[in-house]
Design a protein around this motif. Structure first.
Motif, PDB file in Angstrom:
ATOM      1  N   GLY A 207       0.733 102.323  52.018  1.00 26.68           N
ATOM      2  CA  GLY A 207      -0.432 102.883  52.705  1.00 26.68           C
ATOM      3  C   GLY A 207      -1.440 103.462  51.716  1.00 26.68           C
ATOM      4  N   TYR A 208      -0.919 104.204  50.754  1.00 30.88           N
ATOM      5  CA  TYR A 208      -1.782 104.837  49.751  1.00 30.88           C
ATOM      6  C   TYR A 208      -2.560 103.782  48.971  1.00 30.88           C
ATOM      7  CZ  TYR A 208      -3.125 107.524  45.612  1.00 30.88           C
ATOM      8  OH  TYR A 208      -3.841 108.110  44.612  1.00 30.88           O
ATOM      9  N   LEU A 209      -1.855 102.717  48.545  1.00 28.84           N
ATOM     10  CA  LEU A 209      -2.519 101.674  47.760  1.00 28.84           C
ATOM     11  C   LEU A 209      -3.595 100.957  48.573  1.00 28.84           C
ATOM     12  CD1 LEU A 209       0.409 100.082  45.715  1.00 28.84           C
ATOM     13  CD2 LEU A 209      -1.458 101.530  44.876  1.00 28.84           C
ATOM     14  N   ILE A 210      -3.280 100.617  49.810  1.00 29.29           N
ATOM     15  CA  ILE A 210      -4.281  99.919  50.632  1.00 29.29           C
ATOM     16  C   ILE A 210      -5.528 100.797  50.770  1.00 29.29           C
ATOM     17  CG2 ILE A 210      -4.826  98.972  52.912  1.00 29.29           C
ATOM     18  CD1 ILE A 210      -1.852  98.303  53.223  1.00 29.29           C
ATOM     19  N   ASN A 211      -5.296 102.074  51.035  1.00 27.20           N
ATOM     20  CA  ASN A 211      -6.434 102.968  51.238  1.00 27.20           C
ATOM     21  C   ASN A 211      -7.231 103.186  49.951  1.00 27.20           C
ATOM     22  OD1 ASN A 211      -8.056 104.643  52.847  1.00 27.20           O
ATOM     23  ND2 ASN A 211      -6.977 106.455  52.110  1.00 27.20           N
ATOM     24  N   ASN A 212      -6.524 103.518  48.867  1.00 28.57           N
ATOM     25  CA  ASN A 212      -7.233 103.883  47.635  1.00 28.57           C
ATOM     26  C   ASN A 212      -7.753 102.706  46.840  1.00 28.57           C
ATOM     27  OD1 ASN A 212      -7.093 106.992  46.943  1.00 28.57           O
ATOM     28  ND2 ASN A 212      -5.337 106.394  48.174  1.00 28.57           N
ATOM     29  N   GLU A 213      -6.985 101.609  46.838  1.00 30.04           N
ATOM     30  CA  GLU A 213      -7.379 100.476  46.004  1.00 30.04           C
ATOM     31  C   GLU A 213      -8.242  99.471  46.751  1.00 30.04           C
ATOM     32  OE1 GLU A 213      -6.947 100.488  42.749  1.00 30.04           O
ATOM     33  OE2 GLU A 213      -5.976 102.446  43.037  1.00 30.04           O
ATOM     34  N   LEU A 214      -8.180  99.508  48.079  1.00 27.55           N
ATOM     35  CA  LEU A 214      -8.987  98.531  48.822  1.00 27.55           C
ATOM     36  C   LEU A 214     -10.069  99.208  49.669  1.00 27.55           C
ATOM     37  CD1 LEU A 214      -9.387  95.517  49.606  1.00 27.55           C
ATOM     38  CD2 LEU A 214      -7.909  95.970  51.561  1.00 27.55           C
ATOM     39  N   LEU A 215      -9.648  99.967  50.659  1.00 26.15           N
ATOM     40  CA  LEU A 215     -10.614 100.490  51.629  1.00 26.15           C
ATOM     41  C   LEU A 215     -11.673 101.379  50.986  1.00 26.15           C
ATOM     42  CD1 LEU A 215      -8.219 101.285  54.617  1.00 26.15           C
ATOM     43  CD2 LEU A 215      -9.468  99.190  54.124  1.00 26.15           C
ATOM     44  N   LEU A 216     -11.235 102.276  50.096  1.00 27.19           N
ATOM     45  CA  LEU A 216     -12.200 103.205  49.503  1.00 27.19           C
ATOM     46  C   LEU A 216     -13.074 102.544  48.435  1.00 27.19           C
ATOM     47  CD1 LEU A 216     -10.003 106.431  49.266  1.00 27.19           C
ATOM     48  CD2 LEU A 216     -11.795 105.918  50.925  1.00 27.19           C
ATOM     49  N   TYR A 237      -7.707  98.011  57.151  1.00 28.25           N
ATOM     50  CA  TYR A 237      -7.527  99.257  57.910  1.00 28.25           C
ATOM     51  C   TYR A 237      -6.341  99.130  58.867  1.00 28.25           C
ATOM     52  CZ  TYR A 237      -8.425 103.091  61.134  1.00 28.25           C
ATOM     53  OH  TYR A 237      -8.292 104.206  61.924  1.00 28.25           O
ATOM     54  N   SER A 238      -6.196  97.962  59.504  1.00 23.67           N
ATOM     55  CA  SER A 238      -5.087  97.759  60.447  1.00 23.67           C
ATOM     56  C   SER A 238      -3.752  97.921  59.737  1.00 23.67           C
ATOM     57  CB  SER A 238      -5.159  96.365  61.070  1.00 23.67           C
ATOM     58  OG  SER A 238      -6.374  96.211  61.752  1.00 23.67           O
ATOM     59  N   LEU A 239      -3.639  97.313  58.544  1.00 25.33           N
ATOM     60  CA  LEU A 239      -2.389  97.422  57.792  1.00 25.33           C
ATOM     61  C   LEU A 239      -2.174  98.866  57.322  1.00 25.33           C
ATOM     62  CD1 LEU A 239      -2.516  94.137  55.705  1.00 25.33           C
ATOM     63  CD2 LEU A 239      -1.046  94.641  57.659  1.00 25.33           C
ATOM     64  N   TYR A 240      -3.271  99.478  56.867  1.00 25.02           N
ATOM     65  CA  TYR A 240      -3.170 100.868  56.418  1.00 25.02           C
ATOM     66  C   TYR A 240      -2.678 101.767  57.552  1.00 25.02           C
ATOM     67  CZ  TYR A 240      -4.708 105.631  55.657  1.00 25.02           C
ATOM     68  OH  TYR A 240      -4.740 106.994  55.587  1.00 25.02           O
ATOM     69  N   LEU A 241      -3.283 101.595  58.727  1.00 22.70           N
ATOM     70  CA  LEU A 241      -2.929 102.426  59.878  1.00 22.70           C
ATOM     71  C   LEU A 241      -1.443 102.296  60.184  1.00 22.70           C
ATOM     72  CD1 LEU A 241      -4.669 104.200  61.705  1.00 22.70           C
ATOM     73  CD2 LEU A 241      -4.745 102.336  63.350  1.00 22.70           C
ATOM     74  N   PHE A 242      -0.952 101.062  60.141  1.00 25.21           N
ATOM     75  CA  PHE A 242       0.464 100.846  60.416  1.00 25.21           C
ATOM     76  C   PHE A 242       1.337 101.529  59.366  1.00 25.21           C
ATOM     77  CE2 PHE A 242       4.301  98.452  59.289  1.00 25.21           C
ATOM     78  CZ  PHE A 242       5.055  98.734  60.416  1.00 25.21           C
ATOM     79  N   PHE A 243       1.091 101.260  58.090  1.00 26.54           N
ATOM     80  CA  PHE A 243       1.981 101.799  57.061  1.00 26.54           C
ATOM     81  C   PHE A 243       1.904 103.327  56.996  1.00 26.54           C
ATOM     82  CE2 PHE A 243       1.911  97.391  55.561  1.00 26.54           C
ATOM     83  CZ  PHE A 243       3.278  97.193  55.473  1.00 26.54           C
ATOM     84  N   ASP A 244       0.717 103.858  57.209  1.00 25.52           N
ATOM     85  CA  ASP A 244       0.569 105.312  57.182  1.00 25.52           C
ATOM     86  C   ASP A 244       1.332 105.960  58.340  1.00 25.52           C
ATOM     87  OD1 ASP A 244      -0.928 107.620  55.907  1.00 25.52           O
ATOM     88  OD2 ASP A 244      -1.470 107.853  58.022  1.00 25.52           O
ATOM     89  N   PHE A 245       1.136 105.442  59.531  1.00 27.34           N
ATOM     90  CA  PHE A 245       1.722 106.056  60.721  1.00 27.34           C
ATOM     91  C   PHE A 245       3.213 105.738  60.839  1.00 27.34           C
ATOM     92  CE2 PHE A 245       0.980 106.847  65.550  1.00 27.34           C
ATOM     93  CZ  PHE A 245       1.647 108.057  65.421  1.00 27.34           C
ATOM     94  N   ALA A 246       3.584 104.487  60.517  1.00 27.02           N
ATOM     95  CA  ALA A 246       5.010 104.137  60.590  1.00 27.02           C
ATOM     96  C   ALA A 246       5.768 104.916  59.511  1.00 27.02           C
ATOM     97  CB  ALA A 246       5.204 102.640  60.412  1.00 27.02           C
TER      98      ALA A 246
END
Lengths: 409, 78
Positions: A207-216, A237-246
């Motif tokens: 989740g951290y990598l998707i958010n920091n390395e891609l989304l931001l 964002y969809s993948l991030y939401l899943f990994f963060d919340f799961a």
């Protein structure tokens, strides 16, 4: 301190869980210790000072205390009343009173920005638990007064206090009433530790990598068009939401197991859903099951029994629209509303469309469920519908629309 | 035995599938034969036909999963 938000939280937690584990491994009850630890962790969690705003922290703590007393009074009062009488009107009033604090907390930011301090982290999740007890009391499944210590422990169970999973009282009570043998506890401990490390992987690595390395970093990429950027954002964002919340849910479930409570699962591989109905049985399950059991099914039951409407599909569709509109409104937070209401409408719409499709397919059998190719294609199609839903949820669609870019690109 | 057959008959009507009668141990939810809506229809019918009212929150899908199990649960509440 934010729940499961930092390594220091996990270190403190690990230290306090030592007696829990020792007692558990000896096959002894750790319930009393856990209950005391729970109160301590509530203090640790709710003394979290964000942005140096001490007042906000104090207000949140006061709101939590008032809220808890309010819910206790409603639950205790309703159980006492239900022993004597069972009027439908009283039941409705009690449900309204139970959700009233949540409604106030949600609507305050729209009335006056300065009033947005009313509420606290997790108010909606705690409300769900309170309403659940009222519903089961109405149904006659909870008959006797609930001991105050157990009730507070259930409502304010710290691993699930801020974002669920949403447990149910009778299930929770069964867990804390039985002392597992040493062997049984070893197995629970093993699952618990496993889930906590899954949480690290999901939330703090993937989740951290998707958010920091891609989304931001998306805005820094200049060679793609706005439209392309939004498409990447949608899937990312969809993948991030899943990994963060799961990941978060895995922490809550893992810690629960160590404390002897088999908190229900929240996710079951949602991205391999075959259709939208399947998706809602796999995504944020404790929330969707709550809405299924306490909103959809009760409403459909009522309409069917009163024979107001004959058309089966119509009844079912009314149920879906009400469910997803409520779910959408429930997500409204801190003054942001439009994206969540559109999100609710979107899911209501695809559920309704799917309902018609299912009926049509039952008759014509044009979409063979058992065919492998059809299966893979169904997953692909559903995945795209889901991701577009999360794109709405993220607020990007409504922003994009309002900025006018939508029509130009 | 007769009651059990009546329940299975009712389930076959609601699921619109004869497989229910042929295989009374089939998991209705896993097989996609019964969903929340079908469940409610069943509960309404159970109330009007057999006079048994099952509270919605009593209906746990892990317990009420097959025609045989549903018949057993209803027999208990009779």
């Amino acid at each position: 301190m934010t729940v499961f938000g930092s390594f220091s939280f996990f270190f403190i937690l690990a230290a306090f869980l030592i007696p829990t584990v020792i007692l558990g491994l000896q096959g002894k009850s750790n319930k009393t210790y856990n209950m005391i630890m729970n109160l301590l962790f509530l203090i640790i969690i709710f003394s979290n000072v964000s942005n140096g705003n001490v007042n906000k922290t104090i207000y949140a703590a006061i709101c939590l205390v008032i809220f808890t007393i309010w819910q206790m009074m409603i639950i205790k009062g309703y159980i006492a009343y239900r022993k004597r009488e069972n009027k439908t009107s009283t039941f409705y009033i009690v449900v309204i009173l139970s959700i009233l604090p949540l409604v106030i907390s949600k609507s305050m930011p729209f009335i006056d920005k300065h009033l947005s301090f009313i509420g606290f982290l997790g108010i909606s999740y705690l409300t769900f638990k309170g309403v659940q007890i009222v519903m089961e009391t109405r149904d006659g499944l909870i008959k006797e007064q609930l001991p105050l210590d157990r009730l507070i422990y259930f409502i304010l169970y710290f691993p699930a206090v801020s974002s669920g999973p949403i447990d149910r009282y009778r299930r929770f009570d069964k867990d804390i009433s039985t002392v597992p043998t040493s062997e049984q506890y070893q197995e629970m401990l093993y699952i618990g530790i496993n889930r906590i490390f899954q949480g690290f992987l999901y939330k703090f690595i993937i989740g951290y990598l998707i958010n920091n390395e891609l989304l931001l970093k998306l805005n820094d990429i200049s060679w793609i068009s706005t439209f392309q950027r939004e498409i990447i954002y949608m899937y990312g964002y969809s993948l991030y939401l899943f990994f963060d919340f799961a990941g978060y849910s895995a922490f809550a479930i893992g810690v629960s197991y160590i404390m002897g409570v088999r908190t229900p699962e929240n996710f079951n591989k949602p991205f391999i859903s075959r259709n939208i109905k399947d998706f809602w049985n796999r995504w944020h399950m404790t929330l969707s099951f709550w809405f299924r059991d306490y909103v959809y099914m009760r409403l459909v039951f009522w309409i069917t029994k009163k024979k107001w409407i004959k058309d089966r599909i119509a009844i079912s569709n009314i149920g879906y629209v009400v469910l997803f509109m409520l779910m959408g409104i429930w997500h409204v937070a801190g003054g942001a509303a439009l994206q969540y209401i559109v999100y609710g409408l979107y899911h209501a719409l695809i559920m309704v469309l799917y309902n018609y499709f299912e009926k049509w397919n039952k008759k014509h059998k044009k979409w063979p469920q058992k065919n492998k190719f059809v299966h893979v294609f169904s997953i692909f199609l559903t995945f795209n519908f889901i991701c577009f839903g999360f794109y709405i949820f993220s607020g990007h669609l409504t922003n994009y629309w309002q900025s006018g870019n939508f029509l130009h690109s | 035995m007769e009651f059990k057959n009546e329940v299975i008959e009712l389930l076959a009507e609601i699921c619109q599938e004869d497989e229910v009668k042929a295989n009374p141990d089939i998991d209705l939810f896993e097989a996609g034969l019964l969903d929340s809506f079908g469940t409610v229809e069943m509960l309404v019918e159970v109330e009007s036909r057999f006079g048994i009212s099952v509270p919605i929150s009593e209906f746990d899908r892990d317990v009420w999963n097959t025609p045989n199990h549903i018949a057993e649960q209803l027999a208990k509440l009779k």
